[in-house]
Design a protein around this motif. Structure first.
Motif, PDB file in Angstrom:
ATOM      1  N   ILE A  16       0.838  -1.199   0.000  1.00 30.00           N
ATOM      2  CA  ILE A  16       0.000   0.000   0.000  1.00 30.00           C
ATOM      3  C   ILE A  16       0.878   1.256   0.000  1.00 30.00           C
ATOM      4  N   ARG A  37       7.669  -8.432  -6.323  1.00 25.82           N
ATOM      5  CA  ARG A  37       8.112  -9.824  -6.498  1.00 25.82           C
ATOM      6  C   ARG A  37       6.972 -10.840  -6.432  1.00 25.82           C
ATOM      7  N   GLY A  43       0.986  -6.430  -1.352  1.00 26.49           N
ATOM      8  CA  GLY A  43       1.857  -6.783  -0.229  1.00 26.49           C
ATOM      9  C   GLY A  43       1.087  -7.539   0.830  1.00 26.49           C
ATOM     10  N   THR A  57      -6.098 -11.606   3.895  1.00 24.12           N
ATOM     11  CA  THR A  57      -5.106 -12.276   4.744  1.00 24.12           C
ATOM     12  C   THR A  57      -4.266 -11.296   5.553  1.00 24.12           C
ATOM     13  N   VAL A 272      13.551  -7.702  -7.109  1.00 29.42           N
ATOM     14  CA  VAL A 272      14.767  -6.887  -7.139  1.00 29.42           C
ATOM     15  C   VAL A 272      15.804  -7.586  -6.256  1.00 29.42           C
ATOM     16  N   ASN A 301       9.871   0.271  -0.978  1.00 27.13           N
ATOM     17  CA  ASN A 301       8.697  -0.030  -0.143  1.00 27.13           C
ATOM     18  C   ASN A 301       8.935  -1.359   0.583  1.00 27.13           C
ATOM     19  N   LEU A 311      19.445  -5.838   0.068  1.00 25.75           N
ATOM     20  CA  LEU A 311      19.433  -5.199  -1.260  1.00 25.75           C
ATOM     21  C   LEU A 311      20.540  -4.169  -1.453  1.00 25.75           C
ATOM     22  N   TYR A 458       6.726 -11.505   2.021  1.00 26.19           N
ATOM     23  CA  TYR A 458       6.811 -10.057   1.788  1.00 26.19           C
ATOM     24  C   TYR A 458       8.142  -9.459   2.227  1.00 26.19           C
ATOM     25  N   ILE A 465       4.541  -7.565  11.403  1.00 30.27           N
ATOM     26  CA  ILE A 465       3.486  -7.169  10.458  1.00 30.27           C
ATOM     27  C   ILE A 465       3.259  -5.654  10.422  1.00 30.27           C
ATOM     28  N   GLY A 494       6.581   2.980   3.692  1.00 24.90           N
ATOM     29  CA  GLY A 494       5.982   1.731   4.175  1.00 24.90           C
ATOM     30  C   GLY A 494       5.999   1.643   5.676  1.00 24.90           C
TER      31      GLY A 494
HETATM   32  C1  LIG Z   1      -2.349 -10.380   9.560  1.00 23.31           C
HETATM   33  C2  LIG Z   1      -2.248  -8.879   9.430  1.00 23.31           C
HETATM   34  C3  LIG Z   1      -3.235  -8.067   9.951  1.00 23.31           C
HETATM   35  C4  LIG Z   1      -3.153  -6.680   9.824  1.00 23.31           C
HETATM   36  N1  LIG Z   1      -4.205  -5.907  10.256  1.00 23.31           N
HETATM   37  C5  LIG Z   1      -4.232  -4.582   9.957  1.00 23.31           C
HETATM   38  C6  LIG Z   1      -5.429  -3.811  10.124  1.00 23.31           C
HETATM   39  O1  LIG Z   1      -6.484  -4.327  10.516  1.00 23.31           O
HETATM   40  N2  LIG Z   1      -5.403  -2.493   9.808  1.00 23.31           N
HETATM   41  C7  LIG Z   1      -4.267  -1.905   9.306  1.00 23.31           C
HETATM   42  O2  LIG Z   1      -4.284  -0.710   9.009  1.00 23.31           O
HETATM   43  N3  LIG Z   1      -3.135  -2.617   9.117  1.00 23.31           N
HETATM   44  C8  LIG Z   1      -3.088  -3.937   9.402  1.00 23.31           C
HETATM   45  N4  LIG Z   1      -1.982  -4.693   9.124  1.00 23.31           N
HETATM   46  C9  LIG Z   1      -0.738  -4.003   8.725  1.00 23.31           C
HETATM   47  C10 LIG Z   1      -0.745  -3.638   7.258  1.00 23.31           C
HETATM   48  O3  LIG Z   1      -0.998  -4.773   6.496  1.00 23.31           O
HETATM   49  C11 LIG Z   1       0.607  -3.096   6.884  1.00 23.31           C
HETATM   50  O4  LIG Z   1       0.963  -1.988   7.721  1.00 23.31           O
HETATM   51  C12 LIG Z   1       0.631  -2.612   5.446  1.00 23.31           C
HETATM   52  O5  LIG Z   1      -0.095  -3.445   4.575  1.00 23.31           O
HETATM   53  C13 LIG Z   1       2.079  -2.582   5.050  1.00 23.31           C
HETATM   54  O6  LIG Z   1       2.199  -2.005   3.785  1.00 23.31           O
HETATM   55  P1  LIG Z   1       3.617  -1.594   3.232  1.00 23.31           P
HETATM   56  O7  LIG Z   1       3.391  -0.747   2.042  1.00 23.31           O
HETATM   57  O8  LIG Z   1       4.468  -1.065   4.308  1.00 23.31           O
HETATM   58  O9  LIG Z   1       4.380  -2.891   2.847  1.00 23.31           O
HETATM   59  P2  LIG Z   1       4.103  -4.395   2.472  1.00 23.31           P
HETATM   60  O10 LIG Z   1       2.672  -4.726   2.465  1.00 23.31           O
HETATM   61  O11 LIG Z   1       5.011  -5.206   3.307  1.00 23.31           O
HETATM   62  O12 LIG Z   1       4.611  -4.405   0.967  1.00 23.31           O
HETATM   63  C14 LIG Z   1       5.961  -4.465   0.622  1.00 23.31           C
HETATM   64  C15 LIG Z   1       5.989  -5.078  -0.745  1.00 23.31           C
HETATM   65  O13 LIG Z   1       7.345  -5.104  -1.207  1.00 23.31           O
HETATM   66  C16 LIG Z   1       7.538  -6.320  -1.905  1.00 23.31           C
HETATM   67  N5  LIG Z   1       8.964  -6.609  -1.919  1.00 23.31           N
HETATM   68  C17 LIG Z   1       9.777  -6.823  -0.854  1.00 23.31           C
HETATM   69  N6  LIG Z   1      11.044  -7.056  -1.280  1.00 23.31           N
HETATM   70  C18 LIG Z   1      11.026  -6.987  -2.634  1.00 23.31           C
HETATM   71  C19 LIG Z   1      12.019  -7.154  -3.639  1.00 23.31           C
HETATM   72  N7  LIG Z   1      13.273  -7.439  -3.315  1.00 23.31           N
HETATM   73  N8  LIG Z   1      11.657  -7.013  -4.927  1.00 23.31           N
HETATM   74  C20 LIG Z   1      10.366  -6.713  -5.258  1.00 23.31           C
HETATM   75  N9  LIG Z   1       9.376  -6.573  -4.349  1.00 23.31           N
HETATM   76  C21 LIG Z   1       9.708  -6.695  -3.048  1.00 23.31           C
HETATM   77  C22 LIG Z   1       6.759  -7.327  -1.066  1.00 23.31           C
HETATM   78  O14 LIG Z   1       6.463  -8.508  -1.783  1.00 23.31           O
HETATM   79  C23 LIG Z   1       5.503  -6.518  -0.736  1.00 23.31           C
HETATM   80  O15 LIG Z   1       4.502  -6.662  -1.709  1.00 23.31           O
HETATM   81  C24 LIG Z   1      -2.031  -6.089   9.210  1.00 23.31           C
HETATM   82  C25 LIG Z   1      -1.036  -6.908   8.678  1.00 23.31           C
HETATM   83  C26 LIG Z   1      -1.152  -8.285   8.759  1.00 23.31           C
HETATM   84  C27 LIG Z   1      -0.098  -9.157   8.099  1.00 23.31           C
END
Ligand SMILES: Cc1cc2nc3c(=O)[nH]c(=O)nc-3n(C[C@H](O)[C@H](O)[C@H](O)COP(=O)(O)OP(=O)(O)OC[C@H]3O[C@@H](n4cnc5c(N)ncnc54)[C@H](O)[C@@H]3O)c2cc1C
Length: 515
Positions: A16, A37, A43, A57, A272, A301, A311, A458, A465, A494
């Protein structure tokens, strides 16, 4: 990030945070490539569809919908044209081990009446708590959420300006006074924990446990996290909980659609393996298939700790900043059961919490012993209450979540998951208000997700998380910022960076990319 000339930008990861940044940057005219990836975007905000069931999930609760609206507005669009976001009348239903049930209504008057069933004193205290949390939010939103965090001195000066500014009208149209603002700022700076803060308002143990739980929204402990985090219950109480029809994953689809319309190139199943750094400057990425993609800026991110560990080159990794990152405490992780049942459980609301009868012990297990909680509080999300499309008729798609410790050298979920699954199902059978003892015999679909899955899928550091925990009082200042100080042209977005995990905070941060 200030960029007047249009640039070529690569974003690593389509979570996100990555997609929000891509939208802002593309809306400003930059040429953005998003590399993910996994086979699809989102994510941790992911979805499994199987046998007519649909399970989100990751996140299950959306708060602060105005932040999403602003994200779409930044691109000249309306959120409503992309996402059907529905308010929930009952934000959460709380089940206690002594048989009590508390309905947390969206309508605050009704919620206060519900609290009064437990304690008249606490019903009155609720309004004082809410008003103060609102003022703390007003004081801290600018220095902590909407902007890059400055030094402790900058934050202190912002607080002083907040206290002495003229009249202030709250979102509810009330005026607050400098005295109230000063009290709120002192609370924001106070060394008390969230639990102590909650205890200074509420007497009843049920109500205290309810407000303490908000520390877990960013993967922390109420017995360690600072009282300023009373802004978390505030944002939920102010705007309530929301559900995007089609499941939370509909949000990922909406962001993907908007990003593509703005010209963002999205490549999925594209890992990456290295961020290129030449003469101290990020100049592109190397993919695991050997391709080299050049860019003027790189936005990671991917989890910031994992990014430094995996990385960046050994030379960057050896620098002090990288070594400091390894010492920061990850947030808690999660143990998830996705349960498709051929029976419905009408006593469940959309969001449900089954509280344990020893909350403090849970956080000792979680953050001191770092073992799966022996007497866990359990969350169940039953989205069919709002959206019948999520399970076959007469069935339930139960998302069961328990806080779990981040991974350590002793963690072995492959070994421990089946027994822990039984512990969770046995615990659910002990609530006298609801008949959940027969879940096992009504299962037609089941999948377990453990902290190891979040790490593997992820790249979440130690399976956390929400990125990094906020247990340390200095966490807002030690959390990695959004610009790498040791590599020019490298940025972070992120849950593992400022301002922290949780969907709305990530999108808040995305305002920075508009500067
Ligand atoms: C079980 C669970 C319940 C949750 N409940 C809530 C809730 O109710 N409300 C709420 O607000 N938040 C909740 N969260 C937290 C929320 O999901 C996260 O804060 C948010 O989705 C994180 O987003 P992000 O952009 O930081 O990164 P991520 O979602 O971690 O995305 C990072 C992305 O980078 C990609 N990536 C990593 N390394 C590489 C690479 N080398 N090359 C290419 N791609 C790569 C990964 O595959 C991933 O898609 C929950 C999380 C979980 C797991």
């Amino acid at each position: 990030m200030s960029m007047s000339v249009h640039k070529k930008i690569i974003i690593v990861g389509a979570g996100i945070g990555g997609m929000s940044a891509a939208i802002h940057l593309a809306a400003q005219g930059h040429a953005v490539t998003l590399l993910e990836r996994q086979p699809r975007v989102g994510g941790k905000l992911n979805q499994i569809e199987q046998d007519g069931f649909s399970f989100d999930t990751g996140p299950s609760l959306i708060t602060m919908p105005y932040v999403l609206r602003e994200l779409f507005q930044a691109a000249g669009r309306r959120l409503e044209d992309y996402l059907d976001l529905q308010p929930l009348d009952e934000t959460c239903r709380y089940f206690y081990r002594d048989g009590a049930i508390l309905h947390a209504w969206r309508d605050r008057q009704r919620f206060a009446q519900e609290i009064a069933r437990f304690s008249q004193h606490d019903a009155e205290a609720f309004w004082r708590f809410f008003n103060q949390a609102r003022t703390i939010f007003a004081a801290s939103a600018d220095p902590f959420l909407y902007n890059s965090l400055g030094s402790p001195l900058d934050v202190f000066q912002t607080f002083l300006r907040f206290v002495w500014r003229g009249h202030y009208t709250t979102p509810e149209g009330e005026q607050d006074e400098p005295g109230e603002r000063l009290r709120a700022v002192l609370t924001a700076l106070s060394p008390s924990t969230l639990d102590q803060h909650v205890g200074s308002f509420f007497e009843d143990a049920h109500i205290r446990q309810l407000f303490d739980r908000y520390a877990t929204y960013n993967g922390s402990s109420p017995y360690q996290v600072a009282s300023v985090y009373s802004i978390i219950p505030y944002v939920e109480l102010a705007d309530g909980g929301w559900y995007p029809c089609g499941g939370i994953y509909a949000l990922a689809r909406a962001l993907e659609k908007l990003a593509k319309e703005l010209g963002v190139t999205i490549e999925t199943s594209c890992e990456v393996s290295r961020i290129l750094v030449e003469r101290g400057r990020a100049t592109g990425v190397v993919l695991d298939d050997g391709r080299v993609l050049r860019s003027e800026l790189v936005v990671a991110n991917s989890d910031v700790v994992t990014t430094y560990r995996e990385l960046l080159s050994p030379a960057v990794r050896k620098q002090q900043r990288a070594r400091r990152l390894e010492q920061l405490e990850p947030s808690s992780s999660g143990f998830v059961l996705l349960l498709g049942t051929r029976k419905q459980y009408p006593e469940l609301a959309h969001h449900n919490i089954f509280f344990s009868d020893d909350y403090r012990a849970e956080f000792v297990d979680l953050f001191e012993y770092k073992i799966p909680q022996r007497n866990p509080t359990i969350y169940i999300c039953a989205t069919t209450r709002t959206d019948a499309s999520q399970a076959p008729a007469g069935h339930e798609n139960l998302f069961v979540l328990v806080n779990a410790p981040y991974l350590t050298a002793r963690s072995n979920w492959q070994r421990d998951a089946p027994a822990y699954r039984n512990l969770v199902l046995d615990a659910l059978a002990r609530y006298p208000q609801i008949e959940l003892a027969d879940i096992r015999e009504n299962l037609v679909y089941e999948q377990i997700l453990t902290p190891q899955d979040f790490q593997r899928n992820y790249g979440a550091n130690a399976g956390s998380i929400y990125g990094l925990s906020s247990n340390d009082r200095m966490a807002p200042f030690t959390r990695p910022g959004n610009r790498a100080s040791d590599v020019q042209g490298l940025y972070f977005v992120g849950g593992s960076t400022h301002p922290g995990g949780g969907v709305p905070w990530l999108c808040c941060l995305a305002r920075l990319w508009r500067a």
